[in-house]
Motif scaffolding. Sequence first.
Motif, short mmCIF file in Angstrom:
data_model
loop_
_atom_site.label_atom_id
_atom_site.label_comp_id
_atom_site.label_asym_id
_atom_site.label_seq_id
_atom_site.Cartn_x
_atom_site.Cartn_y
_atom_site.Cartn_z
N SER A 45 0.79 -1.22 -0.07
CA SER A 45 0.09 0.03 0.13
C SER A 45 0.89 1.23 -0.05
O SER A 45 2.02 1.25 0.31
N GLY A 46 0.29 2.20 -0.49
CA GLY A 46 1.02 3.60 -0.33
C GLY A 46 -0.09 4.47 -0.56
O GLY A 46 -1.00 4.46 -0.83
N ALA A 47 0.51 6.07 -0.59
CA ALA A 47 -0.52 7.18 -0.46
C ALA A 47 0.51 8.02 -1.17
O ALA A 47 1.67 8.17 -1.30
N SER A 48 -0.18 8.83 -2.14
CA SER A 48 0.36 9.92 -2.65
C SER A 48 0.92 11.04 -1.77
O SER A 48 0.33 11.62 -0.72
N SER A 49 2.28 11.46 -2.02
CA SER A 49 2.82 12.44 -1.17
C SER A 49 2.80 13.84 -1.73
O SER A 49 3.46 14.83 -1.17
N ALA A 97 4.59 1.63 -6.82
CA ALA A 97 5.95 1.56 -7.37
C ALA A 97 6.23 2.38 -8.26
O ALA A 97 7.27 3.15 -8.42
N PHE A 98 5.39 2.60 -9.36
CA PHE A 98 5.28 3.66 -10.39
C PHE A 98 5.49 4.93 -9.70
O PHE A 98 6.25 5.78 -10.25
N SER A 99 4.61 5.44 -8.91
CA SER A 99 4.57 6.92 -8.01
C SER A 99 5.94 6.86 -7.54
O SER A 99 6.34 8.32 -7.72
N ARG A 100 6.44 6.39 -6.84
CA ARG A 100 7.67 6.20 -6.35
C ARG A 100 8.87 6.59 -7.39
O ARG A 100 9.81 7.51 -6.96
N ALA A 101 8.96 6.10 -8.32
CA ALA A 101 9.81 6.14 -9.55
C ALA A 101 9.60 7.35 -10.21
O ALA A 101 10.54 8.08 -10.73
N ARG A 102 8.38 7.71 -10.61
CA ARG A 102 8.16 8.92 -11.53
C ARG A 102 7.92 10.02 -10.56
O ARG A 102 8.62 11.31 -11.08
N GLY A 103 7.22 10.35 -9.55
CA GLY A 103 6.92 11.29 -8.71
C GLY A 103 5.52 12.11 -9.38
O GLY A 103 5.32 11.67 -10.95
N GLU A 260 -5.06 13.23 -4.48
CA GLU A 260 -4.47 12.19 -3.62
C GLU A 260 -4.98 10.55 -3.56
O GLU A 260 -4.70 10.11 -2.62
N ARG A 261 -5.57 10.31 -4.72
CA ARG A 261 -5.93 9.05 -5.02
C ARG A 261 -4.70 7.94 -5.46
O ARG A 261 -4.26 8.35 -6.63
N LEU A 262 -4.41 7.04 -4.87
CA LEU A 262 -3.57 6.15 -5.16
C LEU A 262 -4.00 4.65 -5.00
O LEU A 262 -3.74 4.28 -3.79
N ASP A 263 -4.62 4.18 -5.70
CA ASP A 263 -5.22 2.78 -5.53
C ASP A 263 -3.86 1.77 -5.50
O ASP A 263 -2.99 1.67 -6.09
N THR A 264 -4.17 0.71 -4.29
CA THR A 264 -3.38 -0.50 -4.10
C THR A 264 -4.21 -1.62 -4.38
O THR A 264 -5.34 -1.73 -4.39
N GLY A 265 -3.43 -2.72 -4.21
CA GLY A 265 -4.12 -4.13 -4.17
C GLY A 265 -3.45 -4.97 -5.18
O GLY A 265 -2.17 -5.21 -5.04
#
Length: 283
Positions: A45-49, A97-103, A260-265
């Motif tokens: 899981s993760g959330a938009s920063s 993972a994509f959000s962490r790599a891209r921003g 700030e929506r970042l779906d996980t699953g």
Amino acid sequence: MKYVLVALSALILSSCEPPPAGEPVTRTRIDGQAEASPSPSPSASGASSVTSQVESACRAIIFEDTSLTHCLAVPSRHRIAMTLGPDGGDPYRSLTAFSRARGASGLAFAMNAGMYGEDGRPIGYFVVNSQRLATLNTNDGDGNFHMKPNGVFFGTGDQWEIRTTDDFLANVSDRPEFGTQSGPMLVIDGEIHPEITRDGPSRFVRNGVGMDERGRAHFVISNAPLSFGKLARFFKDELNATDALFLDGNVSALWNPATERLDTGAPIGPIVVVERKDTSDDE
């Protein structure tokens, strides 16, 4: 070809565009039968920063008593690209993972974009930055992908299209900048796929993409389980899509930094990335 199988769970919408609960869910065929394959572990899981003042390209909407999120990409305002993983690396397998790599800078939204095998790699045509990572798949088989006609969402610059696989094979000779093959088609030349019933027994969280006569791309993800027929009707009747393509079901996920929506699953495969052409609001 085996697809990913994960346990069923409903996403809950508690307010306008919240991050839905990212529990694993089951991918099924259009006829409602589950596709058997080993169950993967859910992504972390993760959330938009990033908190952004940029207007969201996505809106929450209720259609026939079902909550959907509709994201609009307009050629004059957006660029569309595909991604799978870092250059030369393994697939991201999650929007986290994509959000962490891209921003989040310059990003309008991102969504899973096509079906894949157990390794997360596409089972059909897939093009990233004009590089073809997978060839066109014209094979027969079981499952949603092989429910003919299936199709290809592709484009170069400001020109985006959805064509059936046969149409693409017969008429598209130049390699596009981006492309992803999936299936089945939901809408073909303004008509719903002939094998999609109005409301079949299969009810799952699903997402797809449609094109209208103005050349705009409409990305839709359900926030609650729905039938193929209802998703197809939304594209045809509410969005006036001339063509629409099913992207996947029950691994469906959206990243929308503006809300700030970042779906996980469940692990995903191909990802479509929609960027804003004017990123001055991020400076």
